[in-house]
Scaffold this motif. Sequence first.
Motif, PDB file in Angstrom:
ATOM      1  N   HIS B 127      -6.349   1.926  20.738  1.00 48.44           N
ATOM      2  CA  HIS B 127      -5.299   2.945  20.680  1.00 48.44           C
ATOM      3  C   HIS B 127      -5.868   4.276  20.200  1.00 48.44           C
ATOM      4  CE1 HIS B 127      -1.471   0.845  21.502  1.00 48.44           C
ATOM      5  NE2 HIS B 127      -2.073  -0.234  21.020  1.00 48.44           N
ATOM      6  N   ALA B 128      -7.181   4.365  20.106  1.00 50.92           N
ATOM      7  CA  ALA B 128      -7.864   5.602  19.705  1.00 50.92           C
ATOM      8  C   ALA B 128      -7.488   6.040  18.297  1.00 50.92           C
ATOM      9  CB  ALA B 128      -7.569   6.726  20.711  1.00 50.92           C
ATOM     10  N   LEU B 129      -7.332   5.060  17.400  1.00 55.60           N
ATOM     11  CA  LEU B 129      -7.063   5.444  16.022  1.00 55.60           C
ATOM     12  C   LEU B 129      -8.278   6.132  15.428  1.00 55.60           C
ATOM     13  CD1 LEU B 129      -4.310   4.036  15.818  1.00 55.60           C
ATOM     14  CD2 LEU B 129      -5.035   3.267  13.554  1.00 55.60           C
ATOM     15  N   PRO B 130      -8.042   7.165  14.611  1.00 55.41           N
ATOM     16  CA  PRO B 130      -9.172   7.885  14.044  1.00 55.41           C
ATOM     17  C   PRO B 130      -9.953   7.000  13.061  1.00 55.41           C
ATOM     18  CG  PRO B 130      -7.121   8.604  13.038  1.00 55.41           C
ATOM     19  CD  PRO B 130      -6.749   7.710  14.182  1.00 55.41           C
ATOM     20  N   VAL B 131     -11.251   7.193  13.031  1.00 52.16           N
ATOM     21  CA  VAL B 131     -12.095   6.455  12.087  1.00 52.16           C
ATOM     22  C   VAL B 131     -12.259   7.311  10.829  1.00 52.16           C
ATOM     23  CG1 VAL B 131     -14.431   5.577  11.692  1.00 52.16           C
ATOM     24  CG2 VAL B 131     -13.303   5.216  13.904  1.00 52.16           C
ATOM     25  N   GLY B 132     -12.084   6.659   9.679  1.00 49.40           N
ATOM     26  CA  GLY B 132     -12.316   7.362   8.412  1.00 49.40           C
ATOM     27  C   GLY B 132     -11.152   8.194   7.921  1.00 49.40           C
ATOM     28  N   ALA B 133     -10.044   8.214   8.670  1.00 50.28           N
ATOM     29  CA  ALA B 133      -8.878   9.006   8.232  1.00 50.28           C
ATOM     30  C   ALA B 133      -8.160   8.290   7.097  1.00 50.28           C
ATOM     31  CB  ALA B 133      -7.929   9.217   9.402  1.00 50.28           C
ATOM     32  N   LEU B 134      -7.554   9.072   6.216  1.00 52.00           N
ATOM     33  CA  LEU B 134      -6.843   8.489   5.077  1.00 52.00           C
ATOM     34  C   LEU B 134      -5.531   7.823   5.534  1.00 52.00           C
ATOM     35  CD1 LEU B 134      -7.148   8.384   1.963  1.00 52.00           C
ATOM     36  CD2 LEU B 134      -5.802  10.496   1.865  1.00 52.00           C
ATOM     37  N   TRP B 135      -5.330   6.593   5.063  1.00 51.05           N
ATOM     38  CA  TRP B 135      -4.097   5.859   5.429  1.00 51.05           C
ATOM     39  C   TRP B 135      -3.095   5.893   4.284  1.00 51.05           C
ATOM     40  CZ3 TRP B 135      -3.588   0.937   8.734  1.00 51.05           C
ATOM     41  CH2 TRP B 135      -4.415   1.015   9.887  1.00 51.05           C
ATOM     42  N   LEU B 136      -1.805   5.905   4.660  1.00 49.75           N
ATOM     43  CA  LEU B 136      -0.736   5.567   3.714  1.00 49.75           C
ATOM     44  C   LEU B 136      -0.064   4.299   4.227  1.00 49.75           C
ATOM     45  CD1 LEU B 136       1.281   5.912   1.394  1.00 49.75           C
ATOM     46  CD2 LEU B 136       2.614   7.434   2.881  1.00 49.75           C
ATOM     47  N   THR B 137      -0.161   3.255   3.438  1.00 49.75           N
ATOM     48  CA  THR B 137       0.443   1.988   3.830  1.00 49.75           C
ATOM     49  C   THR B 137       1.675   1.729   2.967  1.00 49.75           C
ATOM     50  OG1 THR B 137      -1.701   1.105   4.459  1.00 49.75           O
ATOM     51  CG2 THR B 137       0.040  -0.488   4.039  1.00 49.75           C
ATOM     52  N   VAL B 138       2.824   1.571   3.629  1.00 50.17           N
ATOM     53  CA  VAL B 138       4.076   1.308   2.913  1.00 50.17           C
ATOM     54  C   VAL B 138       4.578  -0.047   3.377  1.00 50.17           C
ATOM     55  CG1 VAL B 138       6.255   2.304   2.188  1.00 50.17           C
ATOM     56  CG2 VAL B 138       4.529   3.755   3.244  1.00 50.17           C
ATOM     57  N   ALA B 139       4.106  -1.093   2.707  1.00 51.03           N
ATOM     58  CA  ALA B 139       4.434  -2.448   3.142  1.00 51.03           C
ATOM     59  C   ALA B 139       4.256  -3.382   1.956  1.00 51.03           C
ATOM     60  CB  ALA B 139       3.518  -2.862   4.289  1.00 51.03           C
ATOM     61  N   PRO B 140       4.923  -4.514   1.993  1.00 46.00           N
ATOM     62  CA  PRO B 140       4.798  -5.438   0.872  1.00 46.00           C
ATOM     63  C   PRO B 140       3.415  -6.078   0.797  1.00 46.00           C
ATOM     64  CG  PRO B 140       6.206  -6.367   2.591  1.00 46.00           C
ATOM     65  CD  PRO B 140       5.915  -4.954   2.975  1.00 46.00           C
ATOM     66  N   THR B 141       2.867  -6.176  -0.400  1.00 47.03           N
ATOM     67  CA  THR B 141       1.583  -6.851  -0.605  1.00 47.03           C
ATOM     68  C   THR B 141       1.848  -8.128  -1.415  1.00 47.03           C
ATOM     69  OG1 THR B 141       1.205  -5.541  -2.585  1.00 47.03           O
ATOM     70  CG2 THR B 141       0.336  -4.663  -0.532  1.00 47.03           C
ATOM     71  N   GLY B 142       0.903  -8.529  -2.218  1.00 45.23           N
ATOM     72  CA  GLY B 142       1.087  -9.724  -3.041  1.00 45.23           C
ATOM     73  C   GLY B 142       1.216 -10.969  -2.180  1.00 45.23           C
ATOM     74  N   PRO B 143       2.350 -11.670  -2.254  1.00 45.67           N
ATOM     75  CA  PRO B 143       2.471 -12.897  -1.471  1.00 45.67           C
ATOM     76  C   PRO B 143       2.612 -12.644   0.025  1.00 45.67           C
ATOM     77  CG  PRO B 143       4.553 -12.382  -2.546  1.00 45.67           C
ATOM     78  CD  PRO B 143       3.540 -11.392  -3.057  1.00 45.67           C
ATOM     79  N   HIS B 144       2.834 -11.384   0.411  1.00 49.51           N
ATOM     80  CA  HIS B 144       3.147 -11.087   1.805  1.00 49.51           C
ATOM     81  C   HIS B 144       1.896 -10.727   2.591  1.00 49.51           C
ATOM     82  CE1 HIS B 144       7.326 -11.126   0.551  1.00 49.51           C
ATOM     83  NE2 HIS B 144       6.971 -10.347  -0.455  1.00 49.51           N
ATOM     84  N   LEU B 145       1.803 -11.293   3.777  1.00 57.45           N
ATOM     85  CA  LEU B 145       0.620 -11.118   4.621  1.00 57.45           C
ATOM     86  C   LEU B 145       0.450  -9.689   5.130  1.00 57.45           C
ATOM     87  CD1 LEU B 145      -1.485 -12.952   6.548  1.00 57.45           C
ATOM     88  CD2 LEU B 145       0.204 -12.326   8.260  1.00 57.45           C
ATOM     89  N   VAL B 146       1.575  -9.038   5.451  1.00 55.97           N
ATOM     90  CA  VAL B 146       1.496  -7.786   6.196  1.00 55.97           C
ATOM     91  C   VAL B 146       0.694  -6.714   5.449  1.00 55.97           C
ATOM     92  CG1 VAL B 146       3.816  -7.073   5.417  1.00 55.97           C
ATOM     93  CG2 VAL B 146       2.815  -6.003   7.413  1.00 55.97           C
ATOM     94  N   GLY B 147       0.884  -6.617   4.135  1.00 53.56           N
ATOM     95  CA  GLY B 147       0.146  -5.617   3.359  1.00 53.56           C
ATOM     96  C   GLY B 147      -1.351  -5.842   3.457  1.00 53.56           C
ATOM     97  N   ASP B 148      -1.766  -7.119   3.393  1.00 55.10           N
ATOM     98  CA  ASP B 148      -3.188  -7.450   3.488  1.00 55.10           C
ATOM     99  C   ASP B 148      -3.736  -7.113   4.865  1.00 55.10           C
ATOM    100  OD1 ASP B 148      -5.587  -8.904   2.323  1.00 55.10           O
ATOM    101  OD2 ASP B 148      -5.234 -10.067   4.157  1.00 55.10           O
TER     102      ASP B 148
END
Lengths: 464, 366
Positions: B127-148
């Motif tokens: 999808h031509a995502l940029p390499v090295g660009a800063l990400w903001l991830t807004v998703a559940p982590t911890g027990p949830h897979l999606v954050g990982d």
Amino acid sequence: MARVPATEPLYLDALGPRGTYRTRVPSTVTDVAGTPIARLSLVPPLYVARAIGVLRQAPPIAAAGLETVFATAGEVFAAGTVGGLSVREYERLVSRTSGTPLAVVRAATRGTAHFVRHAASSADRGRPRGAARDLSDHVLHETHTVWARQGDVFAVNASGNHPGVHRAWLEALALGYRVAVRPSRREPFTPYRLVAALRQAGIRDDQLMLLPTDHATADTLVHGADRAVVYGGDDVVTKYAHDARILPQGPGRSKILITADTDWRDHLDALVASVAGESGTACVNATAVLVEGDPTPLAEALAARLAVLPSLPPQDERARLPVCPQERARALSAYLRTVAAGTHAWLGGGGIADDLGDGSAVLRPAVHQTANARAPQLRTELPFPCVWIAPWTRADGMAPLRGTLVLSALTRDRDLWEALVAEPGIANVYFGDQPTHWMSPGVPHDSYLSDFLMRSKAVYEGPS
Amino acid sequence: MPMDAFTVLDAGPFDGVDPDEYVRAAMRWHFTPETGSWYWLERVDRLGFDPRHDVRGVADLALFPDLTDELRDVRVSDLVPRGYGRQARPLHVFESGGTTGAPRRVVQMDDWARHGSEQVTRRLREHALPVGALWLTVAPTGPHLVGDVLQRAAAGLGSPGLGVDMDPRWVKKLVAAGRRDEADAYTGHLVDQCRRVLHGQDIGVIAATTPMLERFAQDSDLVEVINGKARAIIWGGTHMDPDTRDLLRTEVFPDVPVIGMYGNTMMLTSLVERGGLTASEPCVFDPVSPYVFLSVVDPDTGRPVAEGERGQVVVSHVSKSMLIPNNRERDTALRVRPAEGHAGDAVADVSPAPAVEGATVIAGVY
């Protein structure tokens, strides 16, 4: 609502901030027999949120042109071709989907047009005597008070029990609110026609919208608006009881009281009309009749009059009773039977669902007599002519008459008149030979809508 | 059983191994006493078939019943295949959302974490995502897979990531209890954190759940800063209906590619939207041979629906780490032919199963 060849479905698009909007997979509107009739675009929460944002930015409708706009819209609604549908086609679709008898729908068309034409003056009836209309109203110099809106955006989560429910929000528009209507999924035709007619008459797309949604998304609409009216059952009333921004419209539990000084035989037509007029599906239809003295002859006579109403498909011009899908009719019938336990059935005791053979069923009238005025059945309002008759004594007093939208009182007792008008648990009182479903523009339905939408604001203009 | 019989199980997602051969090797791995987990070795007797003989390829995974409910109670250590060795410990234990009772647990071993994120990263590169660009991830982590999954995807693209955490279970509880004001306040709290990051940092990629993106879309300052800075938006974690997707792509974020991800705990990875779809095409998710297989079936008969028809999504995860066959998801989707080289079906327009509206009578006329 593009008119298309008979082989293609009729589309009811959302009427959004930029004209019509059609979703990728519109939901199906079926008639009472389960036959698909139209495809309704249910918009997602994001669309609703953005639409409310646009409404918020839009200016109120200019007061100057208001009378003309409503006059034109009334004509268009009553007689025009809107979204490709003539008034006759529109009425037939409403009848087939909501199950409301055609004659009732036609009368409602005329009635609604009448309310549209009078929307501006009707809305102004609720203005306090001391409040000026606006800054240019010269009464301001005397009273130092202006009538002002409590918000900008008004939302309606409408019901589909009767085409007349849409008369309520016209006043909000007249008061300068920008309005979003969420139609009932069962009968979206009336609000579509009304919104489209008002737009044809000059109200802008960013001032008035039709936003059909699923049940969950309705919350986004109701909570995104500054003021909202929500129709529903007791659950809805309870849910919003403590939210000052939301006006729930629950069961009306309208009633008739007949005291010993009045012979009910002189008013049997009004009694029948209160129970079964408008096909008995309105919140202003009588749910209970309380009689001082022996209620038995009245119950018997009322049952005899209601028993002869024919079972006919809703689009038949002679139909007077509501029709709904067979399964729902059976569920209502079973529910009634459970509720009615311990009462005497004069009519409908053997069930009220009368199958029409095409998947739909007529909801036939029910008349039950309870032992006393405290019977819990008197609060059971159902969407067909269903009435509970009970004896009432002076000792019962006001308690069984409370929790009532309209009380028609057949009595000559002037002290009782005063007491009924003073009673906070009764919203409207009609004396004499007037069916409970009487309504007129400018006469409050559940207080003036403006009591909920407006406030009086002190405005002092000193020398500058 | 000689260990080289399992070599194929070490194949990466782009090594082009034959999926049927991979599945056969996985059956040997999970059902051989020296290599399988205690859970599967104990469970096999009650299956009514012998996976090592009867499962000859991807299609035979349908022989398994849906056993994912058992994952609510199984001890974590019983899920680890013995073949990893006595000292092996899972890298992560993930839990399902917990919307239908107690959560189901899955384990992620180190090798699967690598393979799973490799396929995500590769597809994001397409999808031509940029390499090295800063990400903001807004998703559940911890027990949830999606954050990982998202954090690994960023790392795979050489991108440092900022995160805003969330607790979806608490939000669901609030909503179920009708405490809408509190749910709104919690969302507002998340948005405040995101606003600070978006205004203060050079965010190039935003990865967020659908409801958060919808919430961003209501604040003009956020819309402006995202359109100005972001070079890609990734959504996932929950469904997105096609109308919302279209609104986000054409009206809200017209200048930024909006890329979908579909995954869940039982899949143990996420599927990235097929690249190169036109605006009128539905959002297609291809499976990941040889690990994740999809089928779309009639919920009543269990038979596959015709291509282009909607049905219930059935997911099988097959790796050295875990075997989660024939899991009937609550999602529905259109059945689509998968991209070249992938077994089973692809899915499009994934949506939640329709809510059943009861026939109960509520008194009143409305």
